[in-house]
Design a protein around this motif. Sequence first.
Motif, mmCIF file in Angstrom:
data_model
loop_
_atom_site.group_PDB
_atom_site.id
_atom_site.type_symbol
_atom_site.label_atom_id
_atom_site.label_comp_id
_atom_site.label_asym_id
_atom_site.label_seq_id
_atom_site.Cartn_x
_atom_site.Cartn_y
_atom_site.Cartn_z
ATOM 1 N N VAL A 273 31.540 -34.541 29.988
ATOM 2 C CA VAL A 273 32.155 -34.107 31.247
ATOM 3 C C VAL A 273 31.127 -33.698 32.298
ATOM 4 N N GLY A 274 29.916 -33.348 31.865
ATOM 5 C CA GLY A 274 28.894 -32.936 32.813
ATOM 6 C C GLY A 274 27.859 -33.992 33.114
ATOM 7 N N ASP A 275 28.084 -35.214 32.631
ATOM 8 C CA ASP A 275 27.130 -36.309 32.794
ATOM 9 C C ASP A 275 27.191 -36.870 34.211
ATOM 10 N N GLY A 276 26.113 -36.654 34.965
ATOM 11 C CA GLY A 276 26.098 -37.115 36.345
ATOM 12 C C GLY A 276 26.067 -38.620 36.506
ATOM 13 N N ARG A 277 25.816 -39.352 35.422
ATOM 14 C CA ARG A 277 25.793 -40.812 35.499
ATOM 15 C C ARG A 277 27.193 -41.408 35.451
ATOM 16 N N ILE A 278 28.178 -40.588 35.074
ATOM 17 C CA ILE A 278 29.564 -41.046 34.967
ATOM 18 C C ILE A 278 30.314 -40.650 36.241
ATOM 19 N N PRO A 279 30.797 -41.597 37.023
ATOM 20 C CA PRO A 279 31.533 -41.243 38.238
ATOM 21 C C PRO A 279 32.782 -40.423 37.912
ATOM 22 N N ALA A 280 32.913 -39.290 38.566
ATOM 23 C CA ALA A 280 34.067 -38.414 38.365
ATOM 24 C C ALA A 280 34.244 -37.590 39.639
ATOM 25 N N PRO A 281 34.812 -38.185 40.679
ATOM 26 C CA PRO A 281 34.895 -37.528 41.983
ATOM 27 C C PRO A 281 35.566 -36.158 41.953
ATOM 28 N N GLU A 282 36.639 -36.018 41.159
ATOM 29 C CA GLU A 282 37.334 -34.733 41.129
ATOM 30 C C GLU A 282 36.471 -33.657 40.480
ATOM 31 N N LEU B 164 33.207 -33.625 40.369
ATOM 32 C CA LEU B 164 32.123 -33.333 41.295
ATOM 33 C C LEU B 164 32.590 -32.406 42.403
ATOM 34 N N ALA B 165 33.771 -32.668 42.950
ATOM 35 C CA ALA B 165 34.299 -31.839 44.034
ATOM 36 C C ALA B 165 34.540 -30.405 43.562
ATOM 37 N N THR B 166 35.055 -30.259 42.329
ATOM 38 C CA THR B 166 35.284 -28.917 41.789
ATOM 39 C C THR B 166 33.974 -28.195 41.589
ATOM 40 N N TYR B 167 32.981 -28.880 41.052
ATOM 41 C CA TYR B 167 31.667 -28.262 40.897
ATOM 42 C C TYR B 167 31.118 -27.823 42.252
ATOM 43 N N TRP C 81 19.737 -38.417 30.347
ATOM 44 C CA TRP C 81 20.917 -37.654 30.779
ATOM 45 C C TRP C 81 20.545 -36.748 31.953
ATOM 46 N N VAL C 82 21.431 -36.684 32.940
ATOM 47 C CA VAL C 82 21.239 -35.800 34.083
ATOM 48 C C VAL C 82 22.548 -35.089 34.375
ATOM 49 N N SER C 83 22.475 -33.832 34.675
ATOM 50 C CA SER C 83 23.697 -33.072 34.944
ATOM 51 C C SER C 83 24.362 -33.546 36.224
ATOM 52 N N ARG C 84 25.669 -33.374 36.290
ATOM 53 C CA ARG C 84 26.390 -33.727 37.515
ATOM 54 C C ARG C 84 25.882 -32.888 38.690
ATOM 55 N N ALA C 85 25.406 -31.682 38.402
ATOM 56 C CA ALA C 85 24.851 -30.833 39.450
ATOM 57 C C ALA C 85 23.528 -31.364 39.965
ATOM 58 N N GLY C 86 22.865 -32.208 39.172
ATOM 59 C CA GLY C 86 21.578 -32.752 39.569
ATOM 60 C C GLY C 86 20.419 -31.814 39.338
ATOM 61 N N GLY D 46 27.681 -29.693 34.414
ATOM 62 C CA GLY D 46 26.666 -29.919 33.393
ATOM 63 C C GLY D 46 25.626 -28.822 33.300
ATOM 64 N N LEU D 47 25.940 -27.643 33.819
ATOM 65 C CA LEU D 47 24.985 -26.548 33.826
ATOM 66 C C LEU D 47 25.205 -25.545 32.706
ATOM 67 N N HIS D 48 26.413 -25.524 32.135
ATOM 68 C CA HIS D 48 26.734 -24.546 31.100
ATOM 69 C C HIS D 48 27.601 -25.171 30.004
ATOM 70 N N PHE D 49 27.471 -24.630 28.827
ATOM 71 C CA PHE D 49 28.406 -24.919 27.743
ATOM 72 C C PHE D 49 29.650 -24.070 27.961
ATOM 73 N N ASP D 50 30.780 -24.529 27.425
ATOM 74 C CA ASP D 50 32.009 -23.786 27.683
ATOM 75 C C ASP D 50 32.015 -22.421 27.007
ATOM 76 N N PHE D 51 31.294 -22.243 25.900
ATOM 77 C CA PHE D 51 31.268 -20.916 25.288
ATOM 78 C C PHE D 51 30.604 -19.905 26.220
#
Length: 407
Positions: free
Chosen positions: A213-222, A224-227, A306-311, A378-383
Amino acid sequence: MRKLLISVLVGLVGAGAGTPTAAQSAEPDIDVVASWNGLALDAVRAARATDADAARLYALVNVAMFDAVNGIGGRREPALIGGHGPRHANRQAAAAAAAHAVLTRTDPARTAAYDGELAADLGSLRHGVNDGAAWGRHVGEAVVAARADDGSTPVESQAAGSGAGVFRAAWSGVQYRNVRPFAVANPGRYVPGPPPALDSAAYASAFAEVAVVGDGRIPAPESLATYQFWSLPAGTSQPPGEWLRIASTVAAERDLGLADEVRLGALISMALADTTVATVGTKYTYRHWRPTTAIHESATAPDPAWVSRAGSVGSSPEYVSGHSSYSGAGATVLAGFFHTDRIAFSHATDSAPGGAARSYPGFSAAAAEAGRSRVLGGLHFDFSNRAGLEIGRAVAREVLATSLRAR
């Protein structure tokens, strides 16, 4: 004579700083609390302040306004500075002058703007203005003096770490783990147990989730917008500022009186500031690595591309999420103050894409989205999100239970 006091128990709602006199009731309807908080938010943006420094400034401003108003016929324990102002002093003038005293001493570069705002506020008032301004100035100066040695300076850093599970970069601001709290007795009691072990099922599950879910290589506009909506980097009001803004919006919609408005500001800003102490203490103690490093160096399935969606990797240890802890604190204070979580509101953060607002059915829903945004980025684990939310909730519960008690 000025008296420095420790905050003690308070009920959640009810009469705040006493019943205004007839002259006070006839004053123009100006929202000095919102305007001076707006200036504090601007100061944080202009200084590119950290979240910890921002939370401390907001608490200084709001504690000063509360104690200034409460000191004029008030019925509650002070947040920090006791004593009584002149009986017929203007409470709006006192609030404005208290905030002015804090901001001119903590942000002297913008003194001209603060002087102009104070002159405009005082010029619009009629009764007891000079007495109110003098009392407010005294309180504001006393608040700054009382917190001068609170441990927020000098800046300290933790050196870069090494090895599996350890955050690799040096990071600054760790002195906040020992800062004297505004309201809670011992922030250290809210430092949770360690994150899941690297060989545990809980860690494996969280690792697998953020890797997708945090992989910046996978397009996920929603996602990204939430982040982006909750990202709030340097140059914004920072996460504590967004919860202060939400509080101001809801207070305005409910037309809170001055006494309750300053009390809400003091409660939420003290909770946010004290949440900083527990959050930084947790990060410093466990020094947990960020998902980017974990995924790059995975013992079973390393993915160096791997790169975080946050970059970005993240500028402080991963456990816990500070955005989550601030959100847990802000939402809990608001729900406690208003006796319900189910108050719908709309809000646009400083980093909202296109400046577009989002609507929420209640405070906890916004907090949940804010915390989850860190996993989507992609900056934190859910725990770390869940643990952060609980830190903020627990700190806020103590603040609500033990601060600004009716006398």
